[in-house]
Design an enzyme around this catalytic site. Sequence first.
Site, PDB file in Angstrom:
ATOM      1  N   GLY A  53       0.831  -1.210   0.000  1.00 55.99           N
ATOM      2  CA  GLY A  53       0.000   0.000   0.000  1.00 55.99           C
ATOM      3  C   GLY A  53       0.856   1.246   0.000  1.00 55.99           C
ATOM      4  CG  PHE A  54       0.179   6.098   0.592  1.00 51.88           C
ATOM      5  CD1 PHE A  54       1.252   6.778   0.044  1.00 51.88           C
ATOM      6  CD2 PHE A  54      -0.541   6.697   1.626  1.00 51.88           C
ATOM      7  CE1 PHE A  54       1.622   8.032   0.535  1.00 51.88           C
ATOM      8  CE2 PHE A  54      -0.189   7.940   2.112  1.00 51.88           C
ATOM      9  CZ  PHE A  54       0.909   8.615   1.575  1.00 51.88           C
ATOM     10  CB  ILE A  55       1.448   3.976   4.855  1.00 60.62           C
ATOM     11  CG1 ILE A  55       0.653   5.287   4.780  1.00 60.62           C
ATOM     12  CG2 ILE A  55       2.354   3.954   6.089  1.00 60.62           C
ATOM     13  CD1 ILE A  55      -0.284   5.543   5.947  1.00 60.62           C
TER      14      ILE A  55
ATOM     15  CG  ASP B 290      -0.771  -5.414  -0.033  1.00 62.08           C
ATOM     16  OD1 ASP B 290      -0.373  -4.353   0.480  1.00 62.08           O
ATOM     17  OD2 ASP B 290      -1.885  -5.520  -0.607  1.00 62.08           O
TER      18      ASP B 290
ATOM     19  N   GLY C 239      -3.644  -2.075  -2.314  1.00 62.81           N
ATOM     20  CA  GLY C 239      -2.221  -1.871  -2.631  1.00 62.81           C
ATOM     21  C   GLY C 239      -1.967  -2.278  -4.072  1.00 62.81           C
TER      22      GLY C 239
ATOM     23  CG  LEU D 287       1.452  -0.656   7.899  1.00 64.15           C
ATOM     24  CD1 LEU D 287       2.233   0.073   6.813  1.00 64.15           C
ATOM     25  CD2 LEU D 287       1.268   0.281   9.073  1.00 64.15           C
TER      26      LEU D 287
ATOM     27  CB  THR E 215     -10.330  -6.347   6.182  1.00 67.40           C
ATOM     28  OG1 THR E 215     -11.024  -6.807   5.053  1.00 67.40           O
ATOM     29  CG2 THR E 215      -8.849  -6.264   5.896  1.00 67.40           C
TER      30      THR E 215
ATOM     31  CE1 TYR F  63     -10.323   2.172   8.536  1.00 66.78           C
ATOM     32  CE2 TYR F  63     -10.608   4.540   8.758  1.00 66.78           C
ATOM     33  CZ  TYR F  63      -9.786   3.444   8.558  1.00 66.78           C
ATOM     34  OH  TYR F  63      -8.439   3.635   8.392  1.00 66.78           O
TER      35      TYR F  63
END
Length: 321
Positions: free
Chosen positions: A10-12, A31, A36, A76, A95, A149
Site C-alpha cells: 500500500g501507500f504507507i 498484501d 495496494g 498496516l 478485514t 471503520y
Amino acid sequence: MRILITGGAGFIGSHLAEALLERGDEVDLIDDLSTGSMANIDRLKGRRGFGYVIDTVMNAPLMAELVDRCDVVYHLAAAVGVRLIVESPVRTISTNIRGTEICLEMASKKRKRVVLASTSEVYGKSDRIPFREDDDLVFGATVKSRWSYACSKAIDEFLALACHRERGLPVVICRFFNIVGPRQTGRYGMVFPRLIGQALRGEDLTVYGTGGQTRSFLYISDLIAALLLLDGCPGAEGKVINIGSDDEIAIGALARRIVEITESRSRITHVPYERAYEEGFEDMGRRAADITRLRSLTGFSISVGLDEMIRRTAASMREDR
Ligand code: UDP
C-alpha cells in the site's frame, strides 16, 4: 532486524519498506492487493533482504509462519478510504477485526513487537480540538456505515491493549492523521490525491459539503520519520500515540491552494455529501492532532509544510502520467 509489514504494497507500507531496507533491515511484506499494488513495490523487487507474499492476513497458518520469522511486525493491512468503507462495510469490518486478531494472536504467542496502525477516524465526531490520545471517542449511529471503520479500528486498539496487559505483547498503537504523498491513490476517496489529480487534468475540483470542514495533513516522509523514531523507544510500548499535525486547513481552502500551486485552470465545485457518499452521511467538522506525546517520547518535529506537500505530490503525479 527482520521486519514484517502487513499491507506492505500500500501507500504507507511501501514507503516504510523502502526506509527500512535503506536502514539495513530485512523486510517481508504481505498484501492481498485489494488497495495496494505491485507498482508500489516494483522498485524493491530484487533488493537484498526483500521478500513479499501476495495473500491475505486472514490466512492464519501463513501469518504464523511470517510472524515467526520476523522480529517486528508493522500491521498496516486494513480496509482504507471513506468511499470504500461506505461501499463495502462487510469487508471493512471483517478485514479490520479478523485480520488484526490473527496478527495479534500470532505475535502474542511469540512475543514479537507489533506496531499497530490505527487512525484519527477513531476520534469520530469528537469536538475537542486538537485530539488527545486519552480523549473520549464519539461515534454516530450504526446505520451510518462510515462509523464501522472507526469502531473496527477502536476494537483493534482494545485488543492490542488487552494483549499487552494480559499476555505481555510489546505493542505500540499509532493513530495516523491524514497522511499524504506520492503513491496515495484517490480511488478510495482520499481528498489530497483526488483534488491534485483533478487540478492536473483540468477538471473541476470536487469539494464535498461546504468545504468548511478541516483536516491536518502530514507528509509521508514525516510519518516514516516518526515510525523510525518510535522504533526501539521503550516508553512507547503499551501506548496509543497520535502521528499527525495540528496545522488545520479547511477543505475549500485546500482546493484553492492546490489550484494556485499547480497553476491549474480548474474551477472548484461543491458536491453535497449525499451525492458523494450516501444519504445521511456524517463528516467530521474538524480534525487536528495533539502530538505532545509523540514529541516528548521521540523529539519528533514536522519538516514538510502544506505547500511543499502539494508541490511534491503534484510532481510525482505528473511523473506517473
Ligand atoms: N473530500 C472532498 N472532496 C473529495 C474527497 C474528499 O471534499 O473529492 C472531503 C471529505 O468529505 C472530508 C475531507 O475531504 O471532509 C477529507 O476526506 P478524506 O476521505 O481524504 O479523509 P477523512 O475524511 O478520512 O479525513
